[in-house]
Design an enzyme around this catalytic site. Sequence first.
Site, PDB file in Angstrom:
ATOM      1  N   LYS A 145      97.399 -63.977  28.847  1.00 60.78           N
ATOM      2  CA  LYS A 145      97.929 -62.800  29.522  1.00 60.78           C
ATOM      3  C   LYS A 145      96.761 -61.954  30.029  1.00 60.78           C
ATOM      4  CE  LYS A 145     101.187 -58.965  28.803  1.00 60.78           C
ATOM      5  NZ  LYS A 145     102.162 -58.362  27.862  1.00 60.78           N
TER       6      LYS A 145
ATOM      7  N   SER B 170     105.105 -56.148  35.674  1.00 63.38           N
ATOM      8  CA  SER B 170     104.587 -54.912  36.259  1.00 63.38           C
ATOM      9  C   SER B 170     103.170 -54.593  35.816  1.00 63.38           C
ATOM     10  CB  SER B 170     105.509 -53.742  35.893  1.00 63.38           C
ATOM     11  OG  SER B 170     105.634 -53.630  34.484  1.00 63.38           O
ATOM     12  N   ILE B 171     102.777 -55.019  34.631  1.00 67.00           N
ATOM     13  CA  ILE B 171     101.480 -54.632  34.082  1.00 67.00           C
ATOM     14  C   ILE B 171     100.514 -55.810  33.988  1.00 67.00           C
ATOM     15  CG2 ILE B 171     100.381 -53.874  31.921  1.00 67.00           C
ATOM     16  CD1 ILE B 171     102.598 -51.860  31.606  1.00 67.00           C
ATOM     17  N   ALA B 172     101.018 -56.996  33.782  1.00 70.67           N
ATOM     18  CA  ALA B 172     100.144 -58.163  33.588  1.00 70.67           C
ATOM     19  C   ALA B 172     100.840 -59.421  34.087  1.00 70.67           C
ATOM     20  CB  ALA B 172      99.782 -58.310  32.106  1.00 70.67           C
ATOM     21  N   GLN B 173     100.085 -60.502  34.118  1.00 72.48           N
ATOM     22  CA  GLN B 173     100.672 -61.806  34.430  1.00 72.48           C
ATOM     23  C   GLN B 173     100.160 -62.823  33.419  1.00 72.48           C
ATOM     24  OE1 GLN B 173      99.453 -62.379  38.525  1.00 72.48           O
ATOM     25  NE2 GLN B 173      97.763 -63.729  37.964  1.00 72.48           N
ATOM     26  N   VAL B 174     100.876 -63.945  33.343  1.00 71.93           N
ATOM     27  CA  VAL B 174     100.592 -64.949  32.322  1.00 71.93           C
ATOM     28  C   VAL B 174     100.248 -66.279  32.982  1.00 71.93           C
ATOM     29  CG1 VAL B 174     101.534 -66.216  30.353  1.00 71.93           C
ATOM     30  CG2 VAL B 174     102.118 -63.814  30.666  1.00 71.93           C
TER      31      VAL B 174
ATOM     32  N   ASP C  53     111.166 -53.959  23.763  1.00 78.52           N
ATOM     33  CA  ASP C  53     111.294 -54.365  25.161  1.00 78.52           C
ATOM     34  C   ASP C  53     112.002 -55.724  25.217  1.00 78.52           C
ATOM     35  OD1 ASP C  53     110.993 -53.900  27.850  1.00 78.52           O
ATOM     36  OD2 ASP C  53     108.966 -54.694  27.980  1.00 78.52           O
TER      37      ASP C  53
END
Length: 510
Positions: A155, A136-140, A290
């Site tokens: 990231k 939802s906030i970042a991608q890798v 998380d």
Amino acid sequence: MKGPHNLWRLIRTGATLERTGAMRAVLDAFEAPKLIRIAARALVWPFRWLGIKGDPAMPPITRALTALGPAYIKFGQVLSTRPDVVGTELATQLRVLQDRLPPFPVATAKRAVEDELGRPVDEVFSAFSEPVAAASIAQVHKAQLAETGEEVAVKVLRPGIERAFRKDVDAFYFAADVIEFLSPASRRLRPRDVIEHFDGVVTGELDLRLESASASEFSDNTAGDPGFQVPRIQWDLSGRRVMTMSWAEGVSLGDNAALDAAGHDRHALGSRVLSLFLRHALRDGFFHADMHQGNLKVAANGDIIAYDFGIMGYIDEYTRRVYAEILFGFIQRDYQRVAEVHFEAGYVPADRDVDAFARALRAVGEPIFGMDATRISMGRLLSYLFEVTERFGMETRTELILLQRTMVVVEGVARSLDPSLNIWDVAKPEVEAYIKKSLGPRALARDLLKTGRVLARFGPRLPDLVESALIAQASPPQDEKRRLWPWITLGAAGGVAASGVAVAVALLLL
């Protein structure tokens, strides 16, 4: 802005749930009574056309949460770990929210890396892959260092994510204010404080420098924990919007078929996940908050690898002791002691009856201990405990919200690995070990030593502090009323204005 204009956001939320078919799915998942179903559908149906269409290829709830934005996606991630609450089918659907969301282009990610590091991507990395995970906030991205050939994970924050999250959180603030106004009884739960806590956590997650620091501290704390790994941070290749760490190779903890094929013991993995969480929370007071399946892998040697350290929890030593005593009291079925701990910590007002509270706690614990292992649930215990403490006037403890939520998430992960896992049997050794270390003569000696060190640091200032306190006590009282009148007048005017706005909002909602 946390004003009434956010009413539009809330209306569109309900409309989106209805338009995507998620409203019916949510009501079915939670087995809502018929009257609530009728009321909910009737209220949102006229606004259905205002809802976001979303991706028709997705299941209804996943489709709605993805369309609504990052804050709603975060909520879906929590539900994905609780098949006992929403059902196995829905929990499986929601898992795509953890790390398989639509990615943004690799070219955009490369530009973000170059802007953050001030160097061309090709100069830093000899290889830079397409996204391997998108949340939802970042991608890798998987990359290879040009200088050493080491494989790393890069990231990158989503473009414009800060503004998008701000809109969602502002709407949550507005909803909390409306709830407090329309339902005075809800103020005991401090919904606005809950949103402020959530806001602070997410704000920290949007700065990858803070996540890097959290990962580094977490790695230091857990270096000696067998069967657990934390990737190493590459500080020279990390910044506010980019974070680089060593690549973690392994099987996702959410892929039971792959775990079985690799020969891993899922019962042992489920037990270890729960034990590690309790150990980190109680021993260190600093824990991964998380811990859903999308943030955990299993290495070839069986080690559990944790990553994504944007949301970390911290609890002080005193709160840890209170939490451990409450858990241990339930494990030992010593409800009198659990009640006394609540009163000693100030969680329950002192004017309530401790014996009556202990009897109420027995009504919470005994039915759970009468269940078989497949039905024992820490989440159910927390739910029942919440109902009892509400009757005895306990306010929501915002410092425990993240701890309690993570406990529920971790239990869901453990259950997904082995539904027959006995939560109490796994938790008892960790809680007992902490109790032995933190209570008793040795703990008292450590506390006295810490107190002595603090007094030694303040020793040179103590005479002046005592003298100032005595002078303040001897000073004649000032005319407090005269000094307070301007503030009282200003507060009254503000209260009248706020009441007018709240009434207008209530009329709009009716």
